[in-house]
Scaffold this active site. Structure first.
Site, short mmCIF file in Angstrom:
data_model
loop_
_atom_site.label_atom_id
_atom_site.label_comp_id
_atom_site.label_asym_id
_atom_site.label_seq_id
_atom_site.Cartn_x
_atom_site.Cartn_y
_atom_site.Cartn_z
N CYS A 381 0.83 -1.20 0.00
CA CYS A 381 0.00 0.00 0.00
C CYS A 381 0.87 1.26 0.00
CB CYS A 381 -0.99 -0.03 1.16
SG CYS A 381 -2.45 0.96 0.80
N HIS A 507 -3.66 -4.87 0.23
CA HIS A 507 -3.13 -5.44 1.48
C HIS A 507 -3.23 -6.96 1.47
CE1 HIS A 507 -2.67 -1.65 3.73
NE2 HIS A 507 -3.70 -1.24 3.02
N GLU A 509 -1.81 -8.94 3.29
CA GLU A 509 -1.70 -9.49 4.66
C GLU A 509 -3.06 -9.85 5.27
OE1 GLU A 509 -1.09 -6.37 3.78
OE2 GLU A 509 -1.56 -4.90 5.35
#
Ligand code: GLN
Length: 533
Positions: A381, A507, A509
């Site tokens: 990001c 993202h 994650e």
């Protein structure tokens, strides 16, 4: 549908979310369909506008909801699919009640906490249960018993259990049993008092999860059972995990938590199969190799700010039988003293997301270091935006390149805000949020990493790559390897003359699980390992 409510006593930060998620793991592996939900007593509508120092990471769901980081645990520990209804705050409850009041839904009545606020809470619990089509809903209540803010939630639960019956709903209270060194003893009094507080409002937990630094001996267990009015076999010891949070379900299983819960709720299920979970934990505890990865952020002193990133690295590492030594570097230190001092010798550099200009110049230096030293780099990001600025400045010769977030008047806005975002005045829930499709460039590193030409990834940002600079950047070896399906928004970038340099606007994650690491993290660790050899 069966319901489990998870409350917390004595102090905060006891790991209620982890306990709830771990119970979810165990019940799911008994063949039950589990759903998790969190009720947060604060008045913010969602945590999206809160500073990481206040709240830790903001976890983003597929539907774009900005939620509490415990929902990250829920998604990592179970297969349940979460939506914005799975995180309810007092702010949302009051927002709904007040909207109804203005509409005239309560016409003639005085609007009160009981029944109007509590009804709204109960509706949300019931709704989430129904929509999920699951067997069990685990609802965690944020905050600590005794907080004024939490009272409407606890009252709602009391009523809820009365309505569905005690065979169908139980309360699991997570408490602290402190060890007092001077006395050489574990103390049960704080737990007794927190249970007394619950009894005052008509609530009796059926299960006690005792967070403790020392094993609970028989005498302490009996005392807790007697004074807290909980059967002996429902007094569950939860020591600190030794190596990794993923041990928690295994430890609770050894204490018989899942069996106790199933007995209380009259659920007849097979024993859970945890073999793959155990294997994963084993690889985290005793990996064959280790690799050093630097994370260059501005909230590195906060354990919770980059939670999903740390977890994703752990998952990816385990898939390579590799432990991750995370070197947490403060971007402002690099800004002041240069990247070399902090990054020399690391096998990979990760630059996470963020907002505001503090530390950005340090992140740019770290990125430059990774590019020039050919160290594997993963930007997430803001990390992609920083990589873009760095490349524009130092490779394309646009010395003033910047994001308009940091310098609104910059001569070279390589990262900028889109027209439709310029109109936005509300800060809450107004970014580009949630799952969007990415089209991957054939033959790119990203294409190779994903093994397909499309990906669905979660977003949380306002600024975008400025396509006006595309040609100038690509000329110098900057590759746009992922875009939105219509080709207007940049989702992934990489560098031609670098062994492994990838950054994404989204993202990844938020979509990594213990035994299913995200492909980008997995490939990043693989490149870092190759770099070490
Ligand atoms: N501040 C940047 C933006 O809003 C990046 C956000 C992030 O890293 N999540 O676009």
């Amino acid at each position: 549908m069966k319901y489990i409510f998870v409350t917390g006593g004595v102090v905060s930060s006891l790991g209620k979310g982890l306990a709830a998620a771990s119970l979810g793991t165990l019940l799911e592996r008994r063949g039950l369909k589990v759903v998790l939900q969190k009720l947060d007593p604060y008045l913010n509508v969602d945590p999206g506008t809160m500073n990481p120092f206040q709240h830790g990471e903001v976890y983003v769901l597929a539907d774009g909801a900005e939620t509490d980081l415990d929902l990250g645990h829920y998604e990592r520990f179970t297969n349940c699919v979460l939506t914005r209804s799975n995180n309810l705050t007092s702010g949302q409850v009051y927002e709904t009640v007040l909207a109804k009041e203005r509409r005239g839904d309560y016409l003639g009545k005085t609007v009160q906490v009981i029944p109007h606020v509590t009804d709204e809470i109960k509706n949300r619990i019931r709704e989430v249960g129904k929509q999920s089509g699951g067997d069990i809903l685990i609802t965690e209540i944020g905050g600590t018993t005794g907080d004024i803010e939490g009272l409407p939630f606890l009252e709602a639960i009391r009523q809820f259990i009365l309505e569905v019956g005690s065979d169908n709903a139980i309360i699991m209270h997570v408490t602290l049993v402190p060890f007092i060194k001077a006395a050489g003893e574990l103390k049960t009094k704080p737990t007794q008092q927190s249970i007394a507080k619950l009894r005052e409002i008509g609530i009796q937990p059926q299960v006690l999860i005792c967070r403790t630094e020392m094993p609970l001996d028989q005498e302490v267990r009996e005392k807790l059972s007697l004074f807290c009015n909980v059967p002996l076999n429902a007094v569950v010891e939860a020591g600190d995990v030794e190596h990794t949070i993923y041990e928690a379900p295994l430890n609770l299983r050894d204490e018989g938590l899942d069996a106790t819960v199933c007995r209380l709720l009259r659920l007849d299920t097979p024993e859970p199969d945890l073999s793959d979970w155990k294997k994963f934990v084993q690889r985290v505890i005793a990996p064959k190799k280790r690799v050093r990865i630097a994370i260059v952020g501005k909230y590195i002193e906060l354990q919770d700010a980059y939670k999903s990133i740390y977890e994703s690295l752990t998952h990816a590492g385990a898939s390579h039988d590799c432990g991750i030594d995370m070197v947490l570097v403060d971007a402002e230190d690099i800004e002041a003293e240069g990247a070399d001092k902090y990054l020399r010798g690391v096998a990979g550099v990760l630059v996470p997301g963020g907002f505001g200009d503090r530390g950005v110049e340090g992140k740019i230096k770290a990125t430059r270091y990774a590019r020039e030293s050919r160290t594997p780099f993963l930007g997430l990001c803001l990390g992609m935006q920083v990589a873009t600025i760095e490349f524009a400045r130092h490779v394309c010769g646009l010395a003033e390149a910047d994001s308009t977030e940091f310098d609104p008047g910059t001569a070279h806005p390589v990262i900028t805000i889109l027209e439709d975002q310029k109109e936005v005045t509300d800060k809450g829930g107004s970014m580009r949020l949630g799952t969007w499709q990415t089209r991957l460039l054939e033959g790119s590193l990203a294409h190779h990493v994903y093994g397909r030409t499309e990906a669905l990834e979660r977003h949380r940002h306002r600024y975008e790559f400025n396509m006006a600079y595309r040609a100038a950047m690509e000329d110098k070896g900057f590759v746009i390897s992922g875009t939105s399906p219509d080709g207007t928004l940049v989702e992934l970038i990489e560098l031609k003359n670098h062994p492994w340099f990838v950054a994404c606007q989204f993202h990844p994650e938020f979509q990594s699980k213990p035994n299913a690491p995200h492909p980008l993290f997995r490939a990043f660790i693989s490149a870092a390992l190759a770099n070490e050899e």
